[in-house]
Design a protein around this motif. Sequence first.
Motif, PDB file in Angstrom:
ATOM      1  N   GLU A 220       2.486   9.395   1.856  1.00  0.00           N
ATOM      2  CA  GLU A 220       1.023   9.554   1.163  1.00  0.00           C
ATOM      3  C   GLU A 220       1.539  10.256  -0.472  1.00  0.00           C
ATOM      4  O   GLU A 220       0.907   9.769  -1.463  1.00  0.00           O
TER       5      GLU A 220
ATOM      6  N   LYS B 147       2.887   8.215  -3.284  1.00  0.00           N
ATOM      7  CA  LYS B 147       2.043   7.534  -4.255  1.00  0.00           C
ATOM      8  C   LYS B 147       1.774   7.985  -5.557  1.00  0.00           C
ATOM      9  O   LYS B 147       0.861   7.400  -6.233  1.00  0.00           O
ATOM     10  N   TYR B 148       1.931   9.178  -5.712  1.00  0.00           N
ATOM     11  CA  TYR B 148       1.217  10.016  -6.825  1.00  0.00           C
ATOM     12  C   TYR B 148       2.682  10.505  -7.844  1.00  0.00           C
ATOM     13  O   TYR B 148       3.693  11.125  -7.048  1.00  0.00           O
TER      14      TYR B 148
END
Length: 266
Positions: free
Chosen positions: A66, A69-70
């Motif tokens: 997760e 993604k950033y």
Amino acid sequence: MSKPTRRKWTEEKIQTEANKYKRRVDFSIGGCGAYDAARRMNLIDKVCTHMAPKTRKWTEEKIQEEANKYKYRVDFHKGSPRACWAARRQGLLDKVCAHMKPKNQKWPEEKIQTEANKYKHRVDFKEGNPNAYEAAKRRGLLDKVCAHMTLKQLKWTEEKLQVEASKYKYRIDLKKGALGAYNAAQKRGLLDKICAHMERKPRKTPKWTEEAIQAEVNKYKHRVDFKLSSVTAYQTACRQALLDKVCGHMVPKRQTRSTEETTANE
């Protein structure tokens, strides 16, 4: 404004409230008073037996997936708050965010070093420029930028402690303004003596009045965003039985399947 009456949560009342929800996360947000009471009374598993089981467990691998993604931590926190909080709880935040860059960084390393070079001792650096000091601390640069500094030696005699304490009217101000003296006095059992002239500091008016809570709530469209972004205001609203009132303008947050699976773990 009169102080709201605190509700007494019996097991029956908690169960009635819990029956309104299908998932624990919705119960914790929509019925936070009952939810907190159930936790305190060790009833949470019992009153939630009808709820859907947790469908997602945040393993390190899933958190990393997760986080990948950033580019920035702030975006990770806003876009995947559940994963971000799971990383914090598990002590994995620095690890899973290692690839990220500082966003709008005010204190580049060179600027921190330039500022640190003005001081001979860490304590002077901390007091002289707390923003640069905290930036260095957050980014793990403190030892590097302070490598030239030496330990500041100060022997606290009783007379010096008394002189230092005499500068302050309240104990809390002594602790904030001269922590070294405060700690030395505490260790030597002199704190009461050197603080004998001090007064009890009057309590400040509570920060979160109903008006202040409402002003904070008006920044958000959904309860979950309010809860995640302004924890103290949310908790105060719960304690004062104001949550439904201040959140009257909010609408349910539409969730995708993946979001539902994420929140179900809370």
